[in-house]
Scaffold this active site. Sequence first.
Site: not given
Length: 217
Positions: A19-21, A38, A105, A107-108, A189, A191
């Site tokens: 999703i862009g995390k 992470k 961050e 995971a999933g 946005p 990118l």
Amino acid sequence: MNKKQKKFQFILCGTDTDIGKTLISSFFVRGLSAFYWKPIQSGIGIETDSEAVYRLSKINKKKILKEAYIFNEPVSPHWAAEIDQKIIKRESLTLPEVNGSLIVETAGGLMVPLTRDFLQIDQIKNWDLPVILVCRSSLGTLNHTLLSIEALKKRKIKILALIINGKKHLDNPKTLSEFSGLPIIAEFPYLKNIEINELDILWEELNIKEKLNTIFQ
């Protein structure tokens, strides 16, 4: 962009996988000169998420903290661990102590199992840090995002804000704001080719520092 700022520590969660995390994590790590962690990496591919954040943010490598677990297969952590014949132990997921801002961050998605009897959202509750939720801009995001918000609220996990990632949608941000009552601190946005200067420009244009100061009050 990398000016001295007060400490911000939060968990960056997504309403789904891919999703862009990691891009958004890079954005915050660079903007805040933050530490990045992470804890669980499922699937290595060309690079790990930690390596991607280092590449995109150009932060001091010492601020990229070592993962607690790295698994070979890009599947749910509980299954990835089983495939690699390992066990995810909760004591290995203790938050690192750092002197500064920290971006964790996940995971999933929130309801991803870490073991056969322990969900990621349970670990988020244990960490006791607030959450910024990353969601898609496109079709399906209303259901996924509102369900994620409901799950977090049910467990009394503090949600700071939403970030919407992807091509601008004319209605979804308004609808999410109305139903959730949460601030949307950025509509990030799409990118195609990510450059550092683009992240720096967006940081200033989106006025992220002031928004973080507001939601952390």
